[in-house]
Design a protein around this motif. Structure first.
Motif, PDB file in Angstrom:
ATOM      1  N   ASN A   3      96.956  91.917  63.108  1.00 31.40           N
ATOM      2  CA  ASN A   3      97.212  92.967  62.126  1.00 31.40           C
ATOM      3  C   ASN A   3      98.611  92.811  61.517  1.00 31.40           C
ATOM      4  OD1 ASN A   3      96.952  95.385  60.636  1.00 31.40           O
ATOM      5  ND2 ASN A   3      97.825  96.590  62.307  1.00 31.40           N
ATOM      6  N   HIS A   4      99.587  92.528  62.367  1.00 30.17           N
ATOM      7  CA  HIS A   4     100.967  92.362  61.900  1.00 30.17           C
ATOM      8  C   HIS A   4     101.077  91.155  60.962  1.00 30.17           C
ATOM      9  CE1 HIS A   4     105.338  92.496  62.019  1.00 30.17           C
ATOM     10  NE2 HIS A   4     105.363  91.225  62.375  1.00 30.17           N
ATOM     11  N   PHE A   5     100.482  90.053  61.361  1.00 30.97           N
ATOM     12  CA  PHE A   5     100.505  88.839  60.540  1.00 30.97           C
ATOM     13  C   PHE A   5      99.843  89.094  59.186  1.00 30.97           C
ATOM     14  CE2 PHE A   5      98.205  85.052  59.105  1.00 30.97           C
ATOM     15  CZ  PHE A   5      99.237  84.144  58.976  1.00 30.97           C
ATOM     16  N   ASN A   6      98.681  89.731  59.214  1.00 31.97           N
ATOM     17  CA  ASN A   6      97.949  90.025  57.974  1.00 31.97           C
ATOM     18  C   ASN A   6      98.743  90.942  57.063  1.00 31.97           C
ATOM     19  OD1 ASN A   6      95.856  92.057  56.562  1.00 31.97           O
ATOM     20  ND2 ASN A   6      94.927  90.032  56.696  1.00 31.97           N
ATOM     21  N   ARG A   7      99.445  91.923  57.655  1.00 28.89           N
ATOM     22  CA  ARG A   7     100.257  92.854  56.867  1.00 28.89           C
ATOM     23  C   ARG A   7     101.415  92.129  56.182  1.00 28.89           C
ATOM     24  NH1 ARG A   7     100.926  96.696  60.425  1.00 28.89           N
ATOM     25  NH2 ARG A   7     102.689  95.697  61.448  1.00 28.89           N
ATOM     26  N   LEU A   8     102.076  91.230  56.894  1.00 26.70           N
ATOM     27  CA  LEU A   8     103.179  90.478  56.306  1.00 26.70           C
ATOM     28  C   LEU A   8     102.708  89.612  55.135  1.00 26.70           C
ATOM     29  CD1 LEU A   8     105.180  89.274  59.462  1.00 26.70           C
ATOM     30  CD2 LEU A   8     105.749  91.147  57.915  1.00 26.70           C
TER      31      LEU A   8
ATOM     32  N   GLU B  34     117.569  90.627  51.273  1.00 30.24           N
ATOM     33  CA  GLU B  34     118.011  90.868  52.650  1.00 30.24           C
ATOM     34  C   GLU B  34     116.828  90.959  53.609  1.00 30.24           C
ATOM     35  OE1 GLU B  34     122.205  93.312  51.830  1.00 30.24           O
ATOM     36  OE2 GLU B  34     120.360  94.401  52.324  1.00 30.24           O
ATOM     37  N   THR B  35     115.687  91.409  53.115  1.00 30.22           N
ATOM     38  CA  THR B  35     114.497  91.540  53.960  1.00 30.22           C
ATOM     39  C   THR B  35     113.686  90.252  54.010  1.00 30.22           C
ATOM     40  OG1 THR B  35     114.347  93.896  53.420  1.00 30.22           O
ATOM     41  CG2 THR B  35     112.382  92.860  54.333  1.00 30.22           C
ATOM     42  N   VAL B  36     113.504  89.614  52.858  1.00 31.36           N
ATOM     43  CA  VAL B  36     112.600  88.463  52.762  1.00 31.36           C
ATOM     44  C   VAL B  36     113.268  87.154  53.160  1.00 31.36           C
ATOM     45  CG1 VAL B  36     111.151  87.113  51.197  1.00 31.36           C
ATOM     46  CG2 VAL B  36     111.226  89.600  50.988  1.00 31.36           C
TER      47      VAL B  36
ATOM     48  N   LEU C 103     112.337  83.044  56.016  1.00 34.94           N
ATOM     49  CA  LEU C 103     112.167  81.601  55.805  1.00 34.94           C
ATOM     50  C   LEU C 103     112.211  80.835  57.122  1.00 34.94           C
ATOM     51  CD1 LEU C 103     114.203  80.551  52.626  1.00 34.94           C
ATOM     52  CD2 LEU C 103     111.775  80.134  53.059  1.00 34.94           C
ATOM     53  N   SER C 104     112.781  81.457  58.138  1.00 28.92           N
ATOM     54  CA  SER C 104     112.883  80.813  59.455  1.00 28.92           C
ATOM     55  C   SER C 104     111.843  81.352  60.432  1.00 28.92           C
ATOM     56  CB  SER C 104     114.293  81.019  60.026  1.00 28.92           C
ATOM     57  OG  SER C 104     115.269  80.427  59.198  1.00 28.92           O
ATOM     58  N   ASP C 105     110.826  82.027  59.929  1.00 25.37           N
ATOM     59  CA  ASP C 105     109.784  82.583  60.800  1.00 25.37           C
ATOM     60  C   ASP C 105     109.098  81.464  61.597  1.00 25.37           C
ATOM     61  OD1 ASP C 105     108.157  85.377  61.023  1.00 25.37           O
ATOM     62  OD2 ASP C 105     106.767  83.697  61.236  1.00 25.37           O
ATOM     63  N   SER C 106     108.589  81.801  62.746  1.00 25.77           N
ATOM     64  CA  SER C 106     107.955  80.791  63.600  1.00 25.77           C
ATOM     65  C   SER C 106     106.610  80.321  63.063  1.00 25.77           C
ATOM     66  CB  SER C 106     107.759  81.361  65.021  1.00 25.77           C
ATOM     67  OG  SER C 106     106.944  82.519  64.979  1.00 25.77           O
ATOM     68  N   LYS C 107     105.972  81.108  62.214  1.00 25.14           N
ATOM     69  CA  LYS C 107     104.649  80.751  61.682  1.00 25.14           C
ATOM     70  C   LYS C 107     104.793  80.081  60.318  1.00 25.14           C
ATOM     71  CE  LYS C 107     101.819  84.223  64.049  1.00 25.14           C
ATOM     72  NZ  LYS C 107     102.847  84.734  64.943  1.00 25.14           N
ATOM     73  N   VAL C 108     104.180  78.922  60.169  1.00 22.37           N
ATOM     74  CA  VAL C 108     104.290  78.148  58.939  1.00 22.37           C
ATOM     75  C   VAL C 108     103.686  78.882  57.752  1.00 22.37           C
ATOM     76  CG1 VAL C 108     102.142  76.876  59.388  1.00 22.37           C
ATOM     77  CG2 VAL C 108     103.885  75.885  57.891  1.00 22.37           C
ATOM     78  N   GLU C 109     102.607  79.651  57.984  1.00 24.76           N
ATOM     79  CA  GLU C 109     101.983  80.387  56.882  1.00 24.76           C
ATOM     80  C   GLU C 109     102.929  81.429  56.303  1.00 24.76           C
ATOM     81  OE1 GLU C 109      98.759  79.212  59.844  1.00 24.76           O
ATOM     82  OE2 GLU C 109     100.735  80.165  59.923  1.00 24.76           O
ATOM     83  N   ILE C 110     103.681  82.087  57.186  1.00 21.49           N
ATOM     84  CA  ILE C 110     104.654  83.080  56.739  1.00 21.49           C
ATOM     85  C   ILE C 110     105.769  82.401  55.956  1.00 21.49           C
ATOM     86  CG2 ILE C 110     106.365  84.793  57.469  1.00 21.49           C
ATOM     87  CD1 ILE C 110     103.589  85.803  57.886  1.00 21.49           C
ATOM     88  N   ARG C 111     106.285  81.299  56.486  1.00 24.38           N
ATOM     89  CA  ARG C 111     107.389  80.589  55.819  1.00 24.38           C
ATOM     90  C   ARG C 111     106.981  80.132  54.416  1.00 24.38           C
ATOM     91  NH1 ARG C 111     107.668  77.842  60.763  1.00 24.38           N
ATOM     92  NH2 ARG C 111     107.125  75.867  59.736  1.00 24.38           N
ATOM     93  N   LYS C 112     105.786  79.598  54.309  1.00 24.69           N
ATOM     94  CA  LYS C 112     105.316  79.120  53.007  1.00 24.69           C
ATOM     95  C   LYS C 112     105.192  80.270  52.014  1.00 24.69           C
ATOM     96  CE  LYS C 112     101.536  76.569  50.820  1.00 24.69           C
ATOM     97  NZ  LYS C 112     100.241  75.857  51.033  1.00 24.69           N
TER      98      LYS C 112
ATOM     99  N   LEU D  35     110.089  84.215  47.239  1.00 26.69           N
ATOM    100  CA  LEU D  35     111.468  84.072  46.760  1.00 26.69           C
ATOM    101  C   LEU D  35     111.498  83.342  45.416  1.00 26.69           C
ATOM    102  CD1 LEU D  35     113.296  83.141  50.088  1.00 26.69           C
ATOM    103  CD2 LEU D  35     113.511  85.278  48.816  1.00 26.69           C
ATOM    104  N   GLY D  36     110.594  82.398  45.242  1.00 23.49           N
ATOM    105  CA  GLY D  36     110.520  81.676  43.978  1.00 23.49           C
ATOM    106  C   GLY D  36     110.212  82.569  42.798  1.00 23.49           C
TER     107      GLY D  36
END
Length: 393
Positions: free
Chosen positions: A156-161, A188-190, A194-203, A209-210
């Motif tokens: 749920n947390h991953f899907n929300r992000l 400041e939030t986003v 970029l250093s999140d442990s999950k590659v899907e989140i980082r991408k 940001l782009g």
């Protein structure tokens, strides 16, 4: 032209019918009636229509949910700004705190609104929605009693992000220049994600940001670029986060254009060093190959966006491109045989056996051909852009 109020009220009543087909047809007919309206809808009808459509986003029928999302596109073009604000705030709240299984519906509805809402509503809509999205991005995972419940909370947390980042990208992409007061809090939030442990989140973060780099002020943009460059300088090439940060540079260059040019003196030598580092060039694993290709794709974007500034790096980039074109994914670089000629002869003999049957040639769908093209494509991509842009200089 205004619709017949009695007909609208009859359709609204049918949207609460026990039969899902009746609810679907009523909503479809309601959308058709709203499309006929020229200008804004009568104010006395806006609130009941708004409430009815929002309620259908929670309908048990997927078809009814879908038609309700479609109806929202008509609503936001016929309603006053205050009503659209209420809809956006409600959907934003549901996206963050609503049912996990309905989050895709809320996301589609918000995307429809962002893309179709009148430009004049942008500032008010963005201010309302960004508050909800930041709330969702900052929301922490809750602790559950059982392992199964904890896994569900993780999903749920991953899907929300992912959903909040996706909507933030669309919102800043269209109304970023109207959101100057929120740029700092968004970054400041986003940015740390970029250093999140999950590659899907980082991408997803890099893409989000782009969407905003073209509208933030110089101080915020400089802070973002310096932080990204600093990470690329210091992170080990085995760290998969390096791929994301290099990818982010390419995305920023594509979307911010000339704003990136002042950083080329730092970025280009840094990426060339990564491409030519022995630890990277001697590693023929998939991750190292993808890293080299990622660097070249970033060069490709920078050559297109900043051709004049890239001119001083042309010679170095030519060397990198030619060097990487010599890589053959079909050759076993791990072989350490003493007699190279013998090895090649054996390989040729084996090759004759493999290709003896013409019926097997070209249709096996093997990776070798694709990888070989990919290896040449990495170098060609940079060399072609250098050649094309030479005419502009």
């Amino acid at each position: 032209m205004q619709p017949d109020p009695s007909k609208i009220r009859a359709l609204l009543k049918k949207t609460q019918h026990h039969d899902k087909d009746e609810r679907f047809m009523a909503t479809s007919d309601l959308a058709t009636e709203l499309e006929k309206v020229e200008g804004q809808l009568d104010s006395s009808l806006q609130t009941p229509i708004r409430d009815a459509i929002l309620k259908q986003l929670d309908d048990p029928s997927n078809d009814v949910q879908s038609i309700a999302c479609k109806c929202l596109c008509s609503i936001v073009q016929k309603f006053v700004c205050e009503q659209v604000e209420e809809i956006v705030d409600k959907l934003g709240s549901l996206l963050v705190n609503g049912k996990f299984e309905l989050r895709d519906i809320y996301s589609i509805a918000l995307k429809n609104i962002i893309s179709s809402v009148p430009e004049d509503f942008g500032a008010q809509i963005a201010k309302k929605l960004v508050r909800r999205l930041l709330q969702g991005l900052k929301k922490q995972k809750s602790k559950k009693d059982t392992d199964e419940e904890q896994k569900e909370e993780e999903r749920n947390h991953f899907n929300r992000l992912i959903a909040c980042l996706d909507i933030m990208k669309d919102l800043t992409g269209r109304f970023g220049f109207m959101m100057t007061e929120d740029h700092k809090s968004i970054l400041e939030t986003v940015q740390p994600m970029l250093s999140d442990s999950k590659v899907e989140i980082r991408k997803k973060v890099a893409i989000t940001l782009g969407a905003i780099v073209g509208s933030v002020n110089d101080d915020l943009f400089n802070g973002l670029m310096k932080q990204v460059i600093e990470v690329i300088k210091n992170v080990d090439f085995h760290d998969e986060k390096l791929f994301t940060f290099i990818q982010a540079v390419g995305i920023f260059a594509r979307n911010a254009g000339q704003r990136v040019s002042v950083y080329l003196k730092d970025i280009v030598p840094l990426l060339i060093k990564i491409c030519t580092d022995e630890k990277v060039t001697e590693d023929n694993g998939e991750a190292a190959i993808d890293l080299r290709e990622n660097c070249l794709q970033t060069f490709d974007v920078m050559i297109i966006q900043c051709p004049k500034q890239m001119l001083e790096h042309t010679e170095d980039l030519m060397k990198v491109g030619l060097s990487l074109m010599t890589y053959d994914p079909n050759y076993d670089y791990g072989s350490t045989g003493d007699d190279g000629d013998t090895d090649m002869a054996d390989a040729d003999a084996d090759g004759d056996d493999d290709f003896g049957d013409d019926d097997d040639w070209g249709d096996d769908g093997g990776d070798g051909w694709d990888n070989d093209e990919k290896g040449d494509g990495e170098g060609d991509m940079v060399l072609e852009d250098i050649g094309d842009d030479d005419t502009c200089w």
